[in-house]
Design a protein around this motif. Structure first.
Motif, PDB file in Angstrom:
ATOM      1  N   SER A 140       1.565  43.398  25.311  1.00  0.00           N
ATOM      2  CA  SER A 140      -0.001  43.215  25.810  1.00  0.00           C
ATOM      3  C   SER A 140       0.874  41.255  25.717  1.00  0.00           C
ATOM      4  CB  SER A 140      -1.531  43.179  25.142  1.00  0.00           C
ATOM      5  OG  SER A 140      -1.885  42.392  25.571  1.00  0.00           O
ATOM      6  N   ASN A 141      -0.268  41.216  26.833  1.00  0.00           N
ATOM      7  CA  ASN A 141       0.347  39.977  27.172  1.00  0.00           C
ATOM      8  C   ASN A 141      -0.980  38.657  26.921  1.00  0.00           C
ATOM      9  OD1 ASN A 141       2.482  37.261  27.766  1.00  0.00           O
ATOM     10  ND2 ASN A 141       1.177  36.921  29.643  1.00  0.00           N
ATOM     11  N   SER A 142      -2.199  39.701  25.730  1.00  0.00           N
ATOM     12  CA  SER A 142      -2.924  38.963  24.984  1.00  0.00           C
ATOM     13  C   SER A 142      -2.558  39.081  23.366  1.00  0.00           C
ATOM     14  CB  SER A 142      -4.777  39.406  25.740  1.00  0.00           C
ATOM     15  OG  SER A 142      -4.621  40.800  25.438  1.00  0.00           O
ATOM     16  N   LEU A 143      -3.205  37.548  22.877  1.00  0.00           N
ATOM     17  CA  LEU A 143      -2.391  37.924  21.418  1.00  0.00           C
ATOM     18  C   LEU A 143      -2.899  38.391  20.651  1.00  0.00           C
ATOM     19  CD1 LEU A 143      -1.178  35.790  19.322  1.00  0.00           C
ATOM     20  CD2 LEU A 143      -2.752  34.673  19.252  1.00  0.00           C
ATOM     21  N   SER A 144      -4.416  39.239  21.157  1.00  0.00           N
ATOM     22  CA  SER A 144      -4.679  39.945  19.872  1.00  0.00           C
ATOM     23  C   SER A 144      -5.218  41.289  20.283  1.00  0.00           C
ATOM     24  CB  SER A 144      -6.505  39.975  20.028  1.00  0.00           C
ATOM     25  OG  SER A 144      -7.069  40.555  21.625  1.00  0.00           O
ATOM     26  N   GLY A 145      -4.179  41.906  21.657  1.00  0.00           N
ATOM     27  CA  GLY A 145      -3.702  42.836  22.352  1.00  0.00           C
ATOM     28  C   GLY A 145      -2.358  43.421  21.991  1.00  0.00           C
ATOM     29  N   LEU A 146      -1.723  42.391  21.695  1.00  0.00           N
ATOM     30  CA  LEU A 146      -0.289  42.072  21.139  1.00  0.00           C
ATOM     31  C   LEU A 146      -0.584  42.740  19.876  1.00  0.00           C
ATOM     32  CD1 LEU A 146       3.105  41.268  21.023  1.00  0.00           C
ATOM     33  CD2 LEU A 146       2.552  39.078  20.793  1.00  0.00           C
ATOM     34  N   MET A 147      -0.797  42.208  18.333  1.00  0.00           N
ATOM     35  CA  MET A 147      -0.904  42.373  17.653  1.00  0.00           C
ATOM     36  C   MET A 147      -1.065  44.178  17.087  1.00  0.00           C
ATOM     37  SD  MET A 147      -0.162  39.152  15.921  1.00  0.00           S
ATOM     38  CE  MET A 147       0.529  39.267  17.474  1.00  0.00           C
ATOM     39  N   SER A 148      -2.479  44.028  17.693  1.00  0.00           N
ATOM     40  CA  SER A 148      -2.889  45.820  18.254  1.00  0.00           C
ATOM     41  C   SER A 148      -1.455  46.689  17.984  1.00  0.00           C
ATOM     42  CB  SER A 148      -3.880  46.005  19.100  1.00  0.00           C
ATOM     43  OG  SER A 148      -5.189  45.564  18.141  1.00  0.00           O
ATOM     44  N   GLN A 149      -0.837  45.707  19.482  1.00  0.00           N
ATOM     45  CA  GLN A 149       0.262  46.985  19.597  1.00  0.00           C
ATOM     46  C   GLN A 149       1.702  46.965  18.632  1.00  0.00           C
ATOM     47  OE1 GLN A 149       0.619  45.595  23.794  1.00  0.00           O
ATOM     48  NE2 GLN A 149       1.476  47.748  24.175  1.00  0.00           N
ATOM     49  N   ILE A 150       1.478  45.978  18.085  1.00  0.00           N
ATOM     50  CA  ILE A 150       2.409  45.943  16.807  1.00  0.00           C
ATOM     51  C   ILE A 150       1.998  46.993  15.625  1.00  0.00           C
ATOM     52  CG2 ILE A 150       3.518  43.994  14.498  1.00  0.00           C
ATOM     53  CD1 ILE A 150       3.175  42.045  16.832  1.00  0.00           C
ATOM     54  N   ILE A 151       0.372  46.807  15.209  1.00  0.00           N
ATOM     55  CA  ILE A 151       0.168  47.587  14.495  1.00  0.00           C
ATOM     56  C   ILE A 151      -0.020  49.149  14.552  1.00  0.00           C
ATOM     57  CG2 ILE A 151      -2.177  47.916  13.095  1.00  0.00           C
ATOM     58  CD1 ILE A 151      -2.842  45.265  13.420  1.00  0.00           C
ATOM     59  N   THR A 152      -0.533  49.003  15.545  1.00  0.00           N
ATOM     60  CA  THR A 152      -0.010  50.398  16.161  1.00  0.00           C
ATOM     61  C   THR A 152       1.356  51.286  16.123  1.00  0.00           C
ATOM     62  OG1 THR A 152      -1.975  50.521  17.695  1.00  0.00           O
ATOM     63  CG2 THR A 152      -0.439  52.392  17.467  1.00  0.00           C
ATOM     64  N   PRO A 207       7.720  26.042  25.750  1.00  0.00           N
ATOM     65  CA  PRO A 207       6.302  25.301  27.001  1.00  0.00           C
ATOM     66  C   PRO A 207       5.911  26.347  27.994  1.00  0.00           C
ATOM     67  CG  PRO A 207       8.048  23.621  26.749  1.00  0.00           C
ATOM     68  CD  PRO A 207       9.030  25.363  26.403  1.00  0.00           C
ATOM     69  N   GLU A 208       4.269  26.459  27.904  1.00  0.00           N
ATOM     70  CA  GLU A 208       3.444  26.737  28.673  1.00  0.00           C
ATOM     71  C   GLU A 208       3.283  26.990  29.655  1.00  0.00           C
ATOM     72  OE1 GLU A 208      -1.182  27.794  29.255  1.00  0.00           O
ATOM     73  OE2 GLU A 208      -0.582  26.266  27.970  1.00  0.00           O
ATOM     74  N   ALA A 209       4.278  26.380  30.303  1.00  0.00           N
ATOM     75  CA  ALA A 209       4.658  26.730  31.997  1.00  0.00           C
ATOM     76  C   ALA A 209       6.050  27.009  32.057  1.00  0.00           C
ATOM     77  CB  ALA A 209       5.057  25.105  32.519  1.00  0.00           C
ATOM     78  N   GLU A 210       6.732  27.846  31.184  1.00  0.00           N
ATOM     79  CA  GLU A 210       7.982  28.346  30.811  1.00  0.00           C
ATOM     80  C   GLU A 210       8.097  29.142  30.756  1.00  0.00           C
ATOM     81  OE1 GLU A 210      11.520  26.126  29.053  1.00  0.00           O
ATOM     82  OE2 GLU A 210      10.937  24.274  29.971  1.00  0.00           O
ATOM     83  N   ARG A 211       6.651  30.244  30.290  1.00  0.00           N
ATOM     84  CA  ARG A 211       6.432  31.074  29.223  1.00  0.00           C
ATOM     85  C   ARG A 211       6.625  32.512  30.917  1.00  0.00           C
ATOM     86  NH1 ARG A 211       2.076  30.444  25.211  1.00  0.00           N
ATOM     87  NH2 ARG A 211       3.311  28.233  24.146  1.00  0.00           N
ATOM     88  N   HIS A 212       7.275  33.898  30.106  1.00  0.00           N
ATOM     89  CA  HIS A 212       7.144  34.229  30.966  1.00  0.00           C
ATOM     90  C   HIS A 212       5.939  35.923  31.501  1.00  0.00           C
ATOM     91  CE1 HIS A 212      10.979  33.487  31.895  1.00  0.00           C
ATOM     92  NE2 HIS A 212      11.301  33.905  30.764  1.00  0.00           N
ATOM     93  N   GLU A 213       5.026  35.625  32.179  1.00  0.00           N
ATOM     94  CA  GLU A 213       3.864  36.610  32.479  1.00  0.00           C
ATOM     95  C   GLU A 213       4.144  38.199  31.634  1.00  0.00           C
ATOM     96  OE1 GLU A 213       1.477  37.006  35.541  1.00  0.00           O
ATOM     97  OE2 GLU A 213       1.595  34.701  35.825  1.00  0.00           O
ATOM     98  N   LYS A 214       5.875  38.846  31.503  1.00  0.00           N
ATOM     99  CA  LYS A 214       6.298  39.159  31.107  1.00  0.00           C
ATOM    100  C   LYS A 214       7.124  39.436  30.418  1.00  0.00           C
ATOM    101  CE  LYS A 214       3.939  43.131  32.908  1.00  0.00           C
ATOM    102  NZ  LYS A 214       3.733  44.762  34.305  1.00  0.00           N
ATOM    103  N   SER A 215       7.315  39.397  29.295  1.00  0.00           N
ATOM    104  CA  SER A 215       8.326  38.650  28.383  1.00  0.00           C
ATOM    105  C   SER A 215       9.177  40.186  28.785  1.00  0.00           C
ATOM    106  CB  SER A 215       8.487  38.453  27.163  1.00  0.00           C
ATOM    107  OG  SER A 215       7.973  39.737  26.556  1.00  0.00           O
ATOM    108  N   GLN A 216      11.264  39.618  28.112  1.00  0.00           N
ATOM    109  CA  GLN A 216      12.251  40.993  27.466  1.00  0.00           C
ATOM    110  C   GLN A 216      10.969  41.827  27.207  1.00  0.00           C
ATOM    111  OE1 GLN A 216      14.725  38.695  25.470  1.00  0.00           O
ATOM    112  NE2 GLN A 216      15.189  41.164  24.740  1.00  0.00           N
ATOM    113  N   ALA A 217      10.288  41.845  26.318  1.00  0.00           N
ATOM    114  CA  ALA A 217       9.485  42.837  25.437  1.00  0.00           C
ATOM    115  C   ALA A 217       8.364  43.336  26.945  1.00  0.00           C
ATOM    116  CB  ALA A 217       9.102  42.944  23.745  1.00  0.00           C
ATOM    117  N   SER A 218       8.557  44.085  27.904  1.00  0.00           N
ATOM    118  CA  SER A 218       7.571  43.940  28.824  1.00  0.00           C
ATOM    119  C   SER A 218       6.243  45.261  28.433  1.00  0.00           C
ATOM    120  CB  SER A 218       8.036  44.086  30.514  1.00  0.00           C
ATOM    121  OG  SER A 218       8.914  45.877  30.458  1.00  0.00           O
TER     122      SER A 218
END
Length: 566
Positions: free
Chosen positions: A410-422, A396-407
């Motif tokens: 990036s916390n933006s979706l497109s930023g996360l995808m860029s980091q995964i690609i790189t 649930p959105e209210a339970e998501r961590h701003e910084k997950s254990q994979a801190s």
């Protein structure tokens, strides 16, 4: 033997291409096509070339490769690192300017200015090469791009503003500047009033209508796709959006019908966007799409015999490198180890972000297996599920961590995808912003008068001006003539500035003849239509646009307008 050496020396001297600074030696051509790959560092070009060669063993070279002739030192008026607005402005107007300024003279910054600036000209619109070709050569003009049409680079060629984000000022200028062909993004920005103006003046207008654009035979056309920017080439649906190569071919087809010549600017807009996102896949594949468009233009130029093609970038971006320190032993990796993973991505970071937001969470791993050749790690899945932009997270959105254990992600979706690609490559980045290194320069001239070596962005403008027979100072002189202050133009008349009403983006200037009350001008900003007469019922059609600047409460307009009051 001496005669042979003398002949060889003579031939060498004959075929030495002129530097951009030697504009008096450049033979004019009827047409100029300027290609700008936005935010493209030299390492981006290298990455794209390697990716193409790895994916297609019979294609080791880019279309630009035989024509690379030097570099460009591109910068803002008061900073070595450039922004798209002032850097392309300089290419087309010859005047470096400040971050955010669209073909507008900079504010004086004293010792910070790289070249001296005139404080009295601050905020004055600077005439562009596109405007000059239209006004003084009778040539056709066009723009092709993949961003939305009032974005910095296309705006630089055909509008004026000290704030590149003021689309409400920029868009109407582009519409009223009577460009012959405009193809790119921005359907939602073209208002009904703008479309009506275009259609009333003989334009075909297409919104998300690929078939219509392809079938169109009118020489005047606007064709726009997507609400804002178009898709990256790798993500593009070919049934809905044309490639930049197709758009370029269509523009050339229409513009080349004018026997007085044409000017066309083609921008590979989203190479820059991918660089900001640190997405090497988007950067490389969009540059390859851009290079294919260059290939189409070069083919036309060689057959036409009267066309110069210039290819460059407006500035670097992201500090991309082939190899990064955290990728141990990267300098000894084979081409497979360096480029195989990069070649397997079938979507950009933006494409992956959009896709994961359209499928159930249970299908994410399948998506990455099919479109990227790997599965996400537990840490990457955790980062995805905690991402604030992810619609199908089991958390649930209210339970998501701003910084997950994979801190580290990036916390933006497109930023996360860029980091995964790189992370699956050995590409490196130093920043998400612009960089100040010189950019590549390639060119084709039918008589071989190419700009060789390192040039400033000012010199490149002078070279392009010389292709039309304009002196280096011509655009500056015409700026003073066609973008003069209303207080100077109408100094012997009564001027009243009426504040903008609700729904209007700028005030209105009323100019009256003190002795003859029937002679009056009603001047609206950001248009080429001036109303004459006490009832404002007569149209004066300008071949330039009127620009209003709120910083100094000034209208910039042609000196000749005063003649209608005499």
């Amino acid at each position: 033997m001496k005669k042979t050496l003398s002949l060889l020396l003579l031939l060498t001297l004959i075929f030495i291409p002129a530097r951009a600074a030697d504009v008096q030696d450049v033979k004019p051509t009827k047409n100029v096509i300027l290609f700008i790959s936005d935010g493209t560092s030299l390492a981006t070009v290298s990455t794209a070339r390697w990716l193409q060669w790895y994916s297609h063993s019979d294609k080791p070279n880019l279309n630009i490769d035989p024509y690379i002739c030097g570099t460009v030192r591109t910068h803002s008026s008061n900073a070595p690192i450039g922004d798209s607005a002032p850097t392309t402005s300089c290419y087309v107007s010859g005047q470096p300017s400040q971050t955010g300024f669209v073909s507008t003279y900079p504010v004086n910054c004293g010792n910070d200015d790289i070249y001296p600036t005139d404080p009295n000209r601050a905020y004055q619109p600077t005439m562009t090469l596109l405007e000059a070709v239209k006004m003084f050569k009778g040539g056709s003009t066009g723009l092709v791009f993949t961003c939305e049409f009032p974005h910095a680079t296309p705006a630089d060629c055909s509008a004026h503003s000290y704030n590149r984000g003021k689309y409400e000022w920029i868009a109407p200028q582009m519409v009223h500047n009577n460009l012959d062909v405009v193809i790119g993004g921005g359907v939602s920005i073209l208002s009904d009033d703008m479309e009506k103006y275009l259609k009333d003046n003989g334009y075909s207008v297409y919104r998300n209508d690929l078939k219509g654009m392809r079938a169109d035979t009118n020489n005047k056309m606007w064709a726009l796709y997507a609400d804002r920017e178009m898709s990256y080439d790798l993500d593009r649906n070919p049934d809905e959006q044309p490639s930049i190569e197709e758009m370029t071919k269509k523009a050339i087809e229409k513009l080349s019908k004018n026997d007085k010549g044409f000017f066309l600017m083609v921008e590979g807009s989203k190479v820059d966007w991918a660089a900001h996102a640190n997405d090497p896949v988007g950067m490389a594949t969009d540059f390859l799409a851009f290079d294919r468009a260059v290939g189409a233009a070069l083919e036309f130029a060689k057959q036409n015999g009267e066309t110069t093609v210039i290819v460059t970038a407006d500035h670097g971006n992201s500090g991309i490198s082939i190899g990064r320190e955290s990728c141990k032993g990267y300098d000894k990796l084979t081409k497979d180890q360096l480029f195989k993973n990069l070649s397997q991505f079938k979507l950009t970071a933006e494409g992956f972000a959009k896709k994961v937001n359209t499928i159930p969470n249970s299908e994410v791993q399948s998506l990455f297996r099919e479109q990227a050749g790997f599965e996400l790690t537990k840490e990457e899945l955790d980062a995805l599920n905690n991402c604030k932009d992810y619609k199908f997270s089991p958390i649930p959105e209210a339970e998501r961590h701003e910084k997950s254990q994979a801190s580290m992600y990036s916390n933006s979706l497109s930023g996360l995808m860029s980091q995964i690609i790189t992370s699956r490559t050995c590409m490196g980045f130093t920043t998400h912003g612009h960089t100040g290194e010189e950019v590549f320069l390639a060119s084709y001239h039918p008589q071989g008068d190419r700009p060789m070596g390192m040039h400033t962005n000012i010199e490149l403008n002078h070279y392009m001006c010389s292709l039309y027979g304009f002196e280096p100072s011509f655009l500056s002189d015409m700026s003073n003539k066609y973008f003069a202050r209303h207080t100077d133009v109408f100094q012997d008349y009564t001027c009243e500035i009426i504040p903008a009403k609700e729904g209007e983006v700028a005030p209105t200037l009323i100019v009256k003849n003190k002795k003859d009350k029937k002679k009056q001008l009603t001047i609206h900003a950001f248009t080429n239509v001036v109303k004459a007469g006490k009832k404002a019922d007569q149209d004066i059609i300008l071949n330039s646009v009127v620009v209003y600047v709120d910083k100094n409460n000034t209208f910039y307009l042609p000196e000749s307008l005063v003649d209608f009051l005499k």
